[in-house]
Motif scaffolding. Structure first.
Motif, PDB file in Angstrom:
ATOM      1  N   GLU A 175     -20.340  59.045  45.794  1.00 56.32           N
ATOM      2  CA  GLU A 175     -19.146  58.252  45.515  1.00 56.32           C
ATOM      3  C   GLU A 175     -18.709  57.519  46.766  1.00 56.32           C
ATOM      4  N   ILE A 176     -18.097  56.364  46.533  1.00 54.57           N
ATOM      5  CA  ILE A 176     -17.513  55.559  47.616  1.00 54.57           C
ATOM      6  C   ILE A 176     -16.113  55.178  47.169  1.00 54.57           C
ATOM      7  N   GLU A 177     -15.120  55.623  47.916  1.00 48.79           N
ATOM      8  CA  GLU A 177     -13.724  55.403  47.535  1.00 48.79           C
ATOM      9  C   GLU A 177     -13.023  54.552  48.593  1.00 48.79           C
ATOM     10  N   PRO A 178     -12.850  53.237  48.355  1.00 48.31           N
ATOM     11  CA  PRO A 178     -12.076  52.417  49.296  1.00 48.31           C
ATOM     12  C   PRO A 178     -10.583  52.736  49.171  1.00 48.31           C
ATOM     13  N   PRO A 179      -9.759  52.253  50.099  1.00 50.31           N
ATOM     14  CA  PRO A 179      -8.308  52.461  50.001  1.00 50.31           C
ATOM     15  C   PRO A 179      -7.725  51.751  48.785  1.00 50.31           C
ATOM     16  N   SER A 180      -6.513  52.146  48.419  1.00 51.80           N
ATOM     17  CA  SER A 180      -5.863  51.572  47.232  1.00 51.80           C
ATOM     18  C   SER A 180      -5.636  50.076  47.381  1.00 51.80           C
ATOM     19  N   ALA A 181      -5.226  49.636  48.565  1.00 50.66           N
ATOM     20  CA  ALA A 181      -5.001  48.199  48.775  1.00 50.66           C
ATOM     21  C   ALA A 181      -6.297  47.415  48.592  1.00 50.66           C
ATOM     22  N   ILE A 182      -7.390  47.976  49.073  1.00 50.29           N
ATOM     23  CA  ILE A 182      -8.683  47.306  48.913  1.00 50.29           C
ATOM     24  C   ILE A 182      -9.077  47.273  47.436  1.00 50.29           C
ATOM     25  N   LYS A 183      -8.789  48.348  46.722  1.00 52.66           N
ATOM     26  CA  LYS A 183      -9.090  48.378  45.296  1.00 52.66           C
ATOM     27  C   LYS A 183      -8.313  47.310  44.542  1.00 52.66           C
ATOM     28  N   ASP A 184      -7.019  47.163  44.865  1.00 50.67           N
ATOM     29  CA  ASP A 184      -6.213  46.131  44.205  1.00 50.67           C
ATOM     30  C   ASP A 184      -6.751  44.733  44.518  1.00 50.67           C
ATOM     31  N   ALA A 185      -7.074  44.516  45.787  1.00 53.90           N
ATOM     32  CA  ALA A 185      -7.628  43.207  46.160  1.00 53.90           C
ATOM     33  C   ALA A 185      -8.952  42.949  45.463  1.00 53.90           C
ATOM     34  N   MET A 186      -9.781  43.966  45.354  1.00 56.19           N
ATOM     35  CA  MET A 186     -11.065  43.804  44.664  1.00 56.19           C
ATOM     36  C   MET A 186     -10.870  43.526  43.179  1.00 56.19           C
ATOM     37  N   ALA A 187      -9.860  44.175  42.585  1.00 58.31           N
ATOM     38  CA  ALA A 187      -9.586  43.920  41.166  1.00 58.31           C
ATOM     39  C   ALA A 187      -9.136  42.481  40.944  1.00 58.31           C
ATOM     40  N   LYS A 188      -8.249  41.970  41.833  1.00 54.60           N
ATOM     41  CA  LYS A 188      -7.817  40.574  41.709  1.00 54.60           C
ATOM     42  C   LYS A 188      -8.981  39.615  41.924  1.00 54.60           C
ATOM     43  N   GLN A 189      -9.811  39.940  42.904  1.00 48.97           N
ATOM     44  CA  GLN A 189     -10.978  39.095  43.164  1.00 48.97           C
ATOM     45  C   GLN A 189     -11.929  39.085  41.967  1.00 48.97           C
ATOM     46  N   MET A 190     -12.108  40.243  41.359  1.00 46.35           N
ATOM     47  CA  MET A 190     -12.979  40.318  40.198  1.00 46.35           C
ATOM     48  C   MET A 190     -12.414  39.510  39.039  1.00 46.35           C
ATOM     49  N   THR A 191     -11.081  39.599  38.837  1.00 47.65           N
ATOM     50  CA  THR A 191     -10.455  38.827  37.772  1.00 47.65           C
ATOM     51  C   THR A 191     -10.607  37.323  38.006  1.00 47.65           C
ATOM     52  N   ALA A 192     -10.348  36.897  39.241  1.00 49.42           N
ATOM     53  CA  ALA A 192     -10.502  35.471  39.559  1.00 49.42           C
ATOM     54  C   ALA A 192     -11.949  35.011  39.394  1.00 49.42           C
ATOM     55  N   GLU A 193     -12.874  35.855  39.798  1.00 51.12           N
ATOM     56  CA  GLU A 193     -14.291  35.495  39.672  1.00 51.12           C
ATOM     57  C   GLU A 193     -14.689  35.384  38.201  1.00 51.12           C
ATOM     58  N   ARG A 194     -14.205  36.283  37.388  1.00 49.98           N
ATOM     59  CA  ARG A 194     -14.528  36.214  35.963  1.00 49.98           C
ATOM     60  C   ARG A 194     -13.908  34.986  35.316  1.00 49.98           C
ATOM     61  N   GLU A 195     -12.674  34.639  35.699  1.00 50.66           N
ATOM     62  CA  GLU A 195     -12.056  33.424  35.167  1.00 50.66           C
ATOM     63  C   GLU A 195     -12.847  32.185  35.601  1.00 50.66           C
ATOM     64  N   ARG A 196     -13.286  32.199  36.872  1.00 53.46           N
ATOM     65  CA  ARG A 196     -14.079  31.057  37.340  1.00 53.46           C
ATOM     66  C   ARG A 196     -15.388  30.943  36.564  1.00 53.46           C
ATOM     67  N   ARG A 197     -16.037  32.071  36.339  1.00 48.41           N
ATOM     68  CA  ARG A 197     -17.279  32.036  35.580  1.00 48.41           C
ATOM     69  C   ARG A 197     -17.037  31.563  34.155  1.00 48.41           C
ATOM     70  N   ALA A 198     -15.898  31.974  33.583  1.00 49.98           N
ATOM     71  CA  ALA A 198     -15.587  31.522  32.225  1.00 49.98           C
ATOM     72  C   ALA A 198     -15.397  30.009  32.185  1.00 49.98           C
ATOM     73  N   GLU A 199     -14.671  29.469  33.182  1.00 53.00           N
ATOM     74  CA  GLU A 199     -14.465  28.019  33.229  1.00 53.00           C
ATOM     75  C   GLU A 199     -15.787  27.285  33.430  1.00 53.00           C
ATOM     76  N   VAL A 200     -16.614  27.814  34.320  1.00 48.61           N
ATOM     77  CA  VAL A 200     -17.919  27.178  34.560  1.00 48.61           C
ATOM     78  C   VAL A 200     -18.776  27.221  33.300  1.00 48.61           C
ATOM     79  N   THR A 201     -18.763  28.361  32.634  1.00 48.87           N
ATOM     80  CA  THR A 201     -19.543  28.477  31.410  1.00 48.87           C
ATOM     81  C   THR A 201     -19.041  27.518  30.336  1.00 48.87           C
ATOM     82  N   LYS A 202     -17.716  27.395  30.218  1.00 47.42           N
ATOM     83  CA  LYS A 202     -17.150  26.480  29.236  1.00 47.42           C
ATOM     84  C   LYS A 202     -17.512  25.032  29.577  1.00 47.42           C
ATOM     85  N   ALA A 203     -17.400  24.683  30.879  1.00 50.82           N
ATOM     86  CA  ALA A 203     -17.757  23.316  31.287  1.00 50.82           C
ATOM     87  C   ALA A 203     -19.232  23.024  31.022  1.00 50.82           C
ATOM     88  N   GLU A 204     -20.090  23.984  31.320  1.00 58.64           N
ATOM     89  CA  GLU A 204     -21.519  23.788  31.043  1.00 58.64           C
ATOM     90  C   GLU A 204     -21.775  23.658  29.543  1.00 58.64           C
TER      91      GLU A 204
END
Length: 355
Positions: A175-204
């Motif tokens: 197991e690898i457990e980052p700090p809570s702040a890092i987890k929150d930042a990673m969750a936001k980054q993942m959400t933004a990345e998924r939204e970006r991929r959705a927009e790119v997929t829709k545009a394509e």
């Protein structure tokens, strides 16, 4: 007295045999020392030790999170899990990492005499090298390069434990457990990345749909143009065929008429008169037509005379511009004046007195 000594000796021998007989289970061995020195390794099955001279060496092993002492050395592949330890990555991120290793004792004598406490040595060596390896990686690398970390850690542990008679077969990061702040930042980054991929997929998808629609319209227009071209060619071929058939029909009709006239005695005046009447009937069909027979030459001659009279009077006084009827009459008069006079047709059957 002798009997007592014999009995005592027999009891001592039996006691020694019972005391020195040791049964070793399968996949386990026993390290035997004679007078405190390594003598041999007792394999699986029954083994006889000399009392007061031979003794098994005790080995401390780790089972779960506890340590226990045993005279037997297990030769099977064993697993050792460690609690999470804090490590600092190359980009100064503190995280907790848990690991588990699989090892096997290949030389029991070295495992007992080359290191004081084999289990504790493996545990400390694993934690130390884990901190070193993780400290050379960034946060993203530690999360995405588990296989690389496992391979490096296994190589280091295998090289270090070889002299201990131990073979490290596998190392896994549990197991690898980052700090809570890092987890929150990673969750936001993942959400933004998924939204970006959705927009790119829709545009394509929109782009592909537009391209396919344009290609469909292009192909449709090409096919429509080809169809119209083929239709025009077919219509032209039809008109050509109809014209050819009409011309052939007229030629056949003319040939038949000509043959009929020749077979009936030639182009006699009666035949010409008949054809003349038929032609007049054909010309008289339809609207807005004016038919002037050949016998109207005398009447048109009178019109020409009136024209000359009007021309003489025009020298004395100005005449108004002739209207359309007068111009038509003048034109018709000039046309008739240029034509040769009519030649009367002699009747073949006329009487001799008329000739």
């Amino acid at each position: 007295m002798g009997t007592a000594l014999f009995v005592f000796g027999a009891v001592a021998v039996v006691f020694a045999m019972v005391k020195g007989l040791r049964i070793v289970p399968q996949a386990k061995v026993m390290v035997v020392e004679r007078l405190g020195k390594f003598h041999h390794v007792a394999g699986s099955g029954p083994n006889v030790l000399i009392p007061f001279f031979d003794s098994p060496r005790v080995m401390e092993m780790r089972v779960g999170h506890n340590y226990h002492r045993s005279h037997l050395v297990d030769l099977r592949e064993q697993v050792m899990g460690f609690e999470t330890v804090q490590v600092i990555t190359h980009d100064n991120v503190t995280m907790e990492v848990g690991s588990v290793i699989y090892y096997q004792i290949v030389d029991p004598a070295k495992a007992l005499y080359a290191v004081e406490n084999l289990a504790l040595a493996i545990e400390q060596l694993t934690m130390t090298n884990l901190r070193n390896i993780m400290g050379g990686l960034t946060l993203d690398q530690t999360l995405t390069s588990r296989e690389t970390v496992n391979t490096k850690l296994r190589t280091v542990l295998d090289d270090a434990t070889e002299k201990w008679g131990v073979k490290v077969t596998r190392v896994e990061l549990r197991e690898i457990e980052p700090p809570s702040a890092i987890k929150d930042a990673m969750a936001k980054q993942m959400t933004a990345e998924r939204e970006r991929r959705a927009e790119v997929t829709k545009a394509e998808g929109d782009k592909s749909a537009a391209i396919l629609q344009a290609e469909g319209e292009k192909i449709s227009r090409i096919l429509r143009a080809e169809a119209e071209r083929d239709a025009e060619v077919a219509r032209a071929e039809g008109r050509k065929r109809a014209t050819l058939l009409d011309a052939e029909a007229k030629a056949d009709a003319t040939r038949m008429v000509f043959d009929a006239i020749n077979s009936g005695g030639g182009a006699t005046p009666e035949v010409l008169a008949l054809r003349y009447m038929e032609t007049l009937q054909e010309l008289g069909k339809g609207d807005n037509k004016m038919f002037v027979p050949y016998e109207a030459t005398a009447v048109l001659g009178s019109i020409a005379t009136l024209k000359e009279v009007f021309a003489k009077e025009g020298t004395t006084k100005a005449q108004p511009a002739p209207n359309a009827a007068a111009l038509s009459a003048q034109s018709l008069s000039r046309t008739l004046q240029t034509q040769p006079p009519a030649v009367p047709v002699r009747n073949r059957h006329a009487l001799p007195s008329e000739e």
